[in-house]
Design an enzyme around this catalytic site. Structure first.
Site, PDB file in Angstrom:
ATOM      1  N   TYR A 150       0.840  -1.213   0.000  1.00  0.00           N
ATOM      2  CA  TYR A 150       0.000   0.000   0.000  1.00  0.00           C
ATOM      3  C   TYR A 150       0.878   1.269   0.000  1.00  0.00           C
ATOM      4  O   TYR A 150       0.389   2.370  -0.191  1.00  0.00           O
ATOM      5  CB  TYR A 150      -0.958   0.032   1.202  1.00  0.00           C
ATOM      6  N   LYS A 183       1.118  -7.210   5.707  1.00  0.00           N
ATOM      7  CA  LYS A 183       1.117  -8.321   4.737  1.00  0.00           C
ATOM      8  C   LYS A 183       2.429  -8.347   3.946  1.00  0.00           C
ATOM      9  O   LYS A 183       2.941  -7.295   3.548  1.00  0.00           O
ATOM     10  CB  LYS A 183      -0.066  -8.185   3.772  1.00  0.00           C
TER      11      LYS A 183
END
Ligand code: A2P
Length: 317
Positions: free
Chosen positions: A48, A77
């Site tokens: 992100y 993640k």
């Protein structure tokens, strides 16, 4: 506060803040607002590209005494370019440094797809590695080692099918504790959810509001919009709540975690207030009838047949 309980009795707040698409320049303030409102679970990911700013927000909230580290649940993640045994720890360290943390509450394998190290999004199949070259078992074993070392409290997966979860369960050691997948009324995945719950795996719903701010590459013409569905709108009107609140509350009542993304203070509060409302059984059933098994994030951007990646191999369906 709704929580999900892990086998060691750790409790994860079921309602979290999603940060995919939260732009640098906006996300820091959004996380601070969220923590002020009462959010204690922040869902992050290296890809992100905003973890450093989220880290600044968390540090500021802790410094100001708004919250203690142990009261927060921080998930991140592992990106697809760091699946090899020796790459997992390097990727985790970068995430911890960016988030300014010394441990994560939960670390997930983001996708069952492998890229060459350093490649965020391959331009062609050259950037991919086959799962036979870097098997999921190798990545899972590296995740388990880090968990044993205490820098990750819990480990899990994202975008994993039943078949791939079962593969990890069949290996020795820690089984996945969480599977984060796309879930909203048009993609309910009830069978996957039941499988996970039967096997002691928690589930988190991403894109619960239909991710209308997703990049154009993820959009198709004429896709239905969960926030505008007439059943959802009618249930919202009847309860004098918003359609977004219906979508979020429905997930909480399926005993799963849900991570709506917002950077807007009013909507952050609105989404958090779903902890105070309740849908009745008839409303839950009406929403259950909306399923179309329709993915927003259909995985088409991960198709590379000459490296063994097709939509069928990704979703196992
Ligand atoms: P914003 O960040 O401006 O609030 P998802 O969580 O499914 O990825 O959806 C995120 C999208 O939904 C974003 O465009 C976000 O916009 C919007 N959104 C978040 N909360 C609400 C809400 N309560 N009502 C309407 N839209 C919302």
């Amino acid at each position: 506060m709704h929580t999900l309980t892990f086998s060691n009795n750790d409790k994860m707040p079921a309602l979290g803040l999603g940060t995919w698409k939260s732009a640098p320049g906006e996300v820091k303030q959004a996380v601070i607002h969220a923590i002020e409102i009462g959010y204690r679970h922040i869902d992050c990911a290296a890809i992100y590209q905003n973890e450093a700013e989220i880290g600044d927000a968390i540090a500021e909230c802790i410094e100001k005494g708004l919250v203690k580290r142990e009261d927060l649940w921080i998930t991140s993640k592992l990106w697809n370019d760091a699946h090899k045994q020796n790459e997992v720890e390097v990727a985790l360290k970068k995430t911890l440094k960016d988030l300014r943390l010394d441990y994560l509450d939960l670390y997930l394998i983001h996708w069952p797809v492998v890229f060459k190290n350093g490649i965020d999004f391959p331009e062609n199949s050259e950037g991919y590695l086959r799962l036979s070259e870097v098997p999921l078992s190798e990545t899972w074993s590296a995740m388990q080692q880090l968990q044993k070392g205490g820098v990750i409290q819990h480990i899990g997966t994202s975008n994993f099918s039943r078949k791939k979860l079962q593969h990890l369960i069949d290996l020795e050691g820690q089984q996945p504790e969480m599977n984060q997948v796309e879930l909203h009324p048009y993609l309910q995945q009830q069978d996957l959810l039941e499988y996970c719950h039967e096997n002691g795996i928690h589930v988190t719903a991403y894109s619960p509001l239909g991710s209308m701010d997703r990049p154009e590459v993820f959009k198709k013409q004429g896709e239905p919009i969960p926030l505008e569905n007439e059943t959802i709108v009618a249930i919202a009107e009847k309860n004098q709540i918003s359609p977004a609140q219906v979508l979020i509350r429905w997930q909480l009542q399926r005993n799963i975690s849900v991570i709506p993304k917002s950077t807007n203070p009013k909507r952050l509060k609105e989404n958090f207030d779903t902890l105070k409302i309740e849908l009745n059984d008839a409303e839950m059933d009406e929403i259950a009838a909306l399923d179309q098994h329709k993915r927003i994030i259909d995985g088409a951007f991960f198709v590379a047949p000459d490296k063994g990646y097709t939509l069928e191999s990704l979703w196992d369906e």
